[in-house]
Design a protein around this motif. Structure first.
Motif, PDB file in Angstrom:
ATOM      1  N   ILE A   1      -0.882   1.255  -5.383  1.00  0.00           N
ATOM      2  CA  ILE A   1      -0.015   1.453  -4.223  1.00  0.00           C
ATOM      3  C   ILE A   1       1.273   2.118  -4.699  1.00  0.00           C
ATOM      4  O   ILE A   1       1.576   2.108  -5.892  1.00  0.00           O
ATOM      5  N   SER A   2       2.018   2.683  -3.771  1.00  0.00           N
ATOM      6  CA  SER A   2       3.241   3.394  -4.156  1.00  0.00           C
ATOM      7  C   SER A   2       4.514   2.637  -3.785  1.00  0.00           C
ATOM      8  O   SER A   2       5.607   3.141  -3.964  1.00  0.00           O
ATOM      9  N   GLY A   3       4.364   1.435  -3.271  1.00  0.00           N
ATOM     10  CA  GLY A   3       5.511   0.623  -2.908  1.00  0.00           C
ATOM     11  C   GLY A   3       5.076  -0.517  -2.024  1.00  0.00           C
ATOM     12  O   GLY A   3       3.895  -0.642  -1.685  1.00  0.00           O
ATOM     13  N   GLY A   4       6.048  -1.355  -1.664  1.00  0.00           N
ATOM     14  CA  GLY A   4       5.708  -2.474  -0.791  1.00  0.00           C
ATOM     15  C   GLY A   4       6.936  -3.144  -0.225  1.00  0.00           C
ATOM     16  O   GLY A   4       8.048  -2.990  -0.736  1.00  0.00           O
TER      17      GLY A   4
ATOM     18  N   ILE B   1      12.501  -2.833   0.915  1.00  0.00           N
ATOM     19  CA  ILE B   1      11.288  -2.119   0.471  1.00  0.00           C
ATOM     20  C   ILE B   1      11.563  -1.674  -0.953  1.00  0.00           C
ATOM     21  O   ILE B   1      12.676  -1.231  -1.256  1.00  0.00           O
ATOM     22  N   ILE B   2      10.554  -1.758  -1.799  1.00  0.00           N
ATOM     23  CA  ILE B   2      10.696  -1.218  -3.151  1.00  0.00           C
ATOM     24  C   ILE B   2       9.570  -0.227  -3.380  1.00  0.00           C
ATOM     25  O   ILE B   2       8.434  -0.465  -2.985  1.00  0.00           O
ATOM     26  N   SER B   3       9.908   0.906  -3.983  1.00  0.00           N
ATOM     27  CA  SER B   3       8.936   1.985  -4.163  1.00  0.00           C
ATOM     28  C   SER B   3       8.845   2.415  -5.625  1.00  0.00           C
ATOM     29  O   SER B   3       9.656   1.996  -6.457  1.00  0.00           O
TER      30      SER B   3
ATOM     31  N   LYS C   1      18.077  -5.932  -6.685  1.00  0.00           N
ATOM     32  CA  LYS C   1      19.061  -4.946  -7.136  1.00  0.00           C
ATOM     33  C   LYS C   1      18.559  -3.512  -6.895  1.00  0.00           C
ATOM     34  O   LYS C   1      19.365  -2.593  -6.766  1.00  0.00           O
ATOM     35  N   ARG C   2      17.254  -3.313  -6.838  1.00  0.00           N
ATOM     36  CA  ARG C   2      16.661  -1.969  -6.758  1.00  0.00           C
ATOM     37  C   ARG C   2      16.056  -1.608  -5.410  1.00  0.00           C
ATOM     38  O   ARG C   2      15.801  -0.449  -5.134  1.00  0.00           O
ATOM     39  N   MET C   3      15.798  -2.590  -4.572  1.00  0.00           N
ATOM     40  CA  MET C   3      15.108  -2.319  -3.302  1.00  0.00           C
ATOM     41  C   MET C   3      16.017  -1.586  -2.319  1.00  0.00           C
ATOM     42  O   MET C   3      17.237  -1.682  -2.387  1.00  0.00           O
TER      43      MET C   3
END
Length: 162
Positions: A53-56, A68-70, A95-97
């Motif tokens: 998958i490319s994110g979720g 969402i994080i990708s 921190k990244r989403m």
């Protein structure tokens, strides 16, 4: 009386002048790979690779969508970790989403959803109902819906929008 009502409903369903509405919720994916804000980015990368998958979506303990994080978010972290000499496992999802998440209504017609995809350049939209994440619709899901219409007159199935 119940039989008359039922026959009347069947007759209405067969009427080709009535638009056939294909709703997003009928084609959305409900079995989702989700992430928690406290997870490490390394765990996310492992899941992205494992499940192809490319994110979720990122959800809290109440299944409420909080981000969402990708792949792109993870790549950015990887690039910065090299620069700052910080391993992936020390960085957390929260921190990244992306927190500014655009959702889509499960009752939206798939043709309107297709337009929303084209305008937004997004690959997927989460679907939230009563504050909780219930599914996700992707461009591929919309294409599957279109295949179900194969052989039908699309002009009679789209609703006019003004």
């Amino acid at each position: 009386m119940g039989i008359k009502s039922f026959q009347g409903a069947r007759k209405q369903q067969k009427d080709t002048s009535q638009p056939t509405l294909l709703k997003v919720k009928d084609y959305m994916t409900t079995s989702l790979i989700t992430f928690k804000p406290e997870q490490s980015v390394q765990e996310v990368v492992e899941s992205l690779i494992k499940y192809k998958i490319s994110g979720g979506p990122v959800v809290n303990d109440k299944q409420q969508l909080i981000g969402i994080i990708s792949e792109g978010d993870c790549l950015k972290q990887l690039s910065e970790s090299r620069y700052y000499n910080m391993p992936l496992e020390h960085d957390k999802v929260e921190k990244r989403m992306a927190v500014d998440v655009e959702t889509i209504d499960g009752n939206m017609d798939v043709f309107d959803a297709a337009n929303k995809f084209l305008q937004s350049k997004r690959r997927r939209f989460p679907i939230v109902e009563n504050g909780k994440l219930i599914g996700q619709i992707s461009q591929k899901d919309i294409l599957k819906a279109a295949l179900h219409l194969k052989g039908e007159n699309w002009n009679s199935t789209t609703k006019s929008s003004s």
